[in-house]
Design an enzyme around this catalytic site. Sequence first.
Site, PDB file in Angstrom:
ATOM      1  CG  ASP A  75      68.330  78.726   9.730  1.00  0.00           C
ATOM      2  OD1 ASP A  75      69.577  78.634   9.746  1.00  0.00           O
ATOM      3  OD2 ASP A  75      67.698  79.126   8.730  1.00  0.00           O
ATOM      4  CD  GLU A 141      71.912  78.031   4.443  1.00  0.00           C
ATOM      5  OE1 GLU A 141      72.457  77.862   3.339  1.00  0.00           O
ATOM      6  OE2 GLU A 141      71.036  77.258   4.889  1.00  0.00           O
TER       7      GLU A 141
END
Length: 383
Positions: A75, A141
């Site tokens: 991500d 994250e």
Amino acid sequence: MTAPADLSPTLQLACDLIRRPSVTPVDADCQTVMMQRLGDAGFKLEPMRIEDVDNFWATHGTTDGPVLCFAGHTDVVPTGPLQNWQNDPFDALIDEHGMLCGRGAADMKGSLAAMLVAAERFVADHPDHKGSVAFLITSDEEGPAHHGTKAVVERLAARNERLDWCIVGEPSSTTLVGDVVKNGRRGSLGATLTVRGKQGHVAYPHLAKNPIHLAAPALAELAAEHWDHGNDFFPPTSFQISNLNAGTGATNVIPGDLVAVFNFRFSTESTVEGLQQRVADILDRHELDWHVDWALSGLPFLTEPGALLDAVSSSIKSVTGRETKASTSGGTSDGRFIATLGTQVVELGPVNATIHQVNERILASDLDVLTEIYYQTLVKLLA
């Protein structure tokens, strides 16, 4: 210019990943690409979708030896205003200066490509290597980080999965690739403090209790406090107030309460319980009517010189000719979750000068250097 087909395997994969708009927690099939490649290389694959988050755990090798894990996230943070970018943030362009431009180039799709290509090459060159090579990849994250690495680590711990060493691909470098590695991180302890007073008219202060006046001396003492002296690996613990709110918006009303939000970035010289008690002692000393909601984001961790740090440092030296510096500076990373397993954790990735900015970019050739560093580390530890 766009990335040509004759780029190195690492750069080809990095461009492929960058072109997938995986704004947290969306994975945009980045992990599908990675798992396909790892599966073709002989890795055992275990997808772990937890709530709305895609994760996977992959291993190659045996269970009777040490485990070296590569950890990272697919991500990326939002792009910000598109008009401020020199090119589409998901085009993965390499410009005339040799810079790979795009969201995630540094943080951290470049690292993902480098570690995957290094692992492919290693298991091909050393099919009967010692122990296991592993991957722990998440798409959570940059967001809340509740259902990503933290949740996967909990599952691995529950089944007593071995994890000796871990390289997290966070962009650790400052000027040149490999000039800095992170061998630890400070802990992060947040708090929301409410100080209660009594609302009233500013012309009749004797009928009210002003929480701003009451809290100000205590907040000043908290800000001036020396929490610890740090140590050889960590700077002294820091205390910062990030938000301070009180008042109704009217100019003639004494507010009924004050809310202060603050954060500790703390070293291994302090504990959560110790910091909480010292805050309570200061607030009580000022005779406040108070309440604190605490939020622990992560404990401090440290990897002292040993097998992993030695292998990474010597690999950087052999590939680049440079000595690396081990540092614990910066914010938190997913390494804090992995370290709870007793794992030696080191963060090593590209130059971090443009992370989370518009026009995020790195020197494209740095990814091939990073790939070689990862490969040499694998050889030193598992060949």
